[in-house]
Design a protein around this motif. Structure first.
Motif, PDB file in Angstrom:
ATOM      1  N   GLY A  53       0.805  -1.211   0.000  1.00 15.18           N
ATOM      2  CA  GLY A  53       0.000   0.000   0.000  1.00 15.18           C
ATOM      3  C   GLY A  53       0.836   1.259   0.000  1.00 15.18           C
ATOM      4  O   GLY A  53       1.812   1.389  -0.753  1.00 15.18           O
ATOM      5  N   ASP A  54       0.457   2.203   0.881  1.00 13.74           N
ATOM      6  CA  ASP A  54       1.130   3.500   0.900  1.00 13.74           C
ATOM      7  C   ASP A  54       2.403   3.510   1.751  1.00 13.74           C
ATOM      8  O   ASP A  54       2.955   4.571   2.039  1.00 13.74           O
ATOM      9  N   THR A  57       6.338   3.818  -2.509  1.00 15.19           N
ATOM     10  CA  THR A  57       5.899   4.263  -3.831  1.00 15.19           C
ATOM     11  C   THR A  57       6.219   3.163  -4.832  1.00 15.19           C
ATOM     12  O   THR A  57       7.373   2.725  -4.933  1.00 15.19           O
TER      13      THR A  57
END
Length: 345
Positions: A53-54, A57
């Motif tokens: 996920g976050d 990147t």
């Protein structure tokens, strides 16, 4: 703004990518940004990368080679420093902290650090790279044609402003692969190098050194590090040196010698001539073809007298009548993992 970006260049390493990403995410999270560039993997790498996920990147692109991934990663960086981490290697806890401390103590273009050599399953081999440490001013050495001792890609951290003087890499003329070669050595033409002689990560070697040829008895194979064949080193080094010369001339207006000196290249040429060869062939190499090899040993500006004598002694063993002894000496010269390989009986 964070201080360090770790750019993980990934291609079809789903077996290792999670371990690599986890090692990067453990590095000083308040000061480190992790970017994963997947260069068109066709295995399960994408799903693993997306699972974070976050926390990082993620960039998914067509397969264009390592140089393309290096170039795109450099475009994305907004930190002062970066590390290109191969997706099968790992950083040890605290590695980024030590690297940042080194950068902050001096105006270095690059901080490099020793890597432990680990087997495919992650087992330490007991070997480390590099085996010698360079002086801070490696520019003079390159100007005289010598490649300085450096770890592979994952053991190098760059000052971004310095790296941008030599990169991006034009994707032609033998530059699509081994992009780390141009970053590692080109940066020395820009500024001083600092070396941390402590293992801060693991460099994974995948070669299997005991092979079964055509159903026959197991035999120890020979290679240089992760190269598929040591002939790749023989063929690749002159091409890469010429490409580096062109890159340095284009970016910096500087001229490097027409021929480079590198022990890894010369030992590969030695291996191609004397490994598993009859004694007549080994002695012919010694009498007529060994000049550049012995120059790479005796003229080596990084080695102590003791190390040079040790290399000469091992080389002398290549000339004894016993092929078993000769081949053992060659394996010891050639590759840390090959030194530990033992064929089954």
């Amino acid at each position: 703004m964070k201080d360090m970006t770790i750019i993980i260049c990934s291609y079809n390493y789903e077996r290792f990518i999670r371990e690599t990403i986890d090692s990067a995410l453990r590095q000083e999270p308040d000061r480190t940004h992790v970017v994963v560039i997947d260069d068109g993997s066709t295995d399960g790498s994408r799903a693993i990368i997306e699972s974070y996920g976050d926390q990082l990147t993620a960039v998914f692109k067509e397969n264009e080679g390592q140089a393309s991934a290096y170039n795109q990663g450099l475009e994305l960086v907004d930190t002062e420093y970066l590390i290109y981490l191969d997706s099968d290697d790992v950083l040890y806890d605290g590695a980024v902290r030590q690297v940042l401390d080194a950068f902050e103590r001096g105006g270095y273009a690059k901080v490099q650090f020793t890597l432990d050599v680990i087997a495919q399953d992650g087992t330490p081999t007991g070997a480390r790279v590099p085996n010698s440490q360079p002086p801070a001013d490696c520019r003079k050495l390159l100007e005289s044609g010598w490649l300085y001792p450096s770890p592979p890609a994952s053991g190098n951290a760059y000052r971004v402003s310095a790296l941008k003087k030599i990169l991006p890499i034009p994707l032609a003329g033998g530059r699509r692969i081994a992009a780390d070669f141009f970053a590692i050595y080109g940066i020395a033409m820009v500024g001083p190098i600092h070396s941390i002689d402590t293992p801060l990560g693991g460099y994974r070697v995948h070669r299997s050194f005991v092979v079964d040829e055509d159903g026959g008895a197991p035999k120890i194979s020979l290679s240089i590090a992760n190269c598929q064949d040591f002939n790749e080193v023989i063929e690749g080094f002159p091409v890469r040196w010429n490409a580096l010369r062109e890159l340095v001339a284009q970016r910096l207006g500087e001229t490097l010698p027409a021929h480079g000196n590198d022990f890894s290249y010369e030992k590969a040429r030695l291996c191609s001539q004397v490994y598993d060869a009859p004694i007549s062939r080994r002695w012919r190499w010694f009498a007529f073809e060994s000049g550049r090899y012995f120059h790479a040993v005796l003229g080596n500006p990084f080695w102590s007298t003791g190390k040079k004598l040790g290399a000469l002694a091992l080389t002398a063993l290549c000339l004894v009548p016993s092929r078993r002894i000769s081949d053992y000496a060659i394996r010891y010269i050639a590759n840390p993992l090959a030194r530990q390989a033992h064929p089954a009986h």
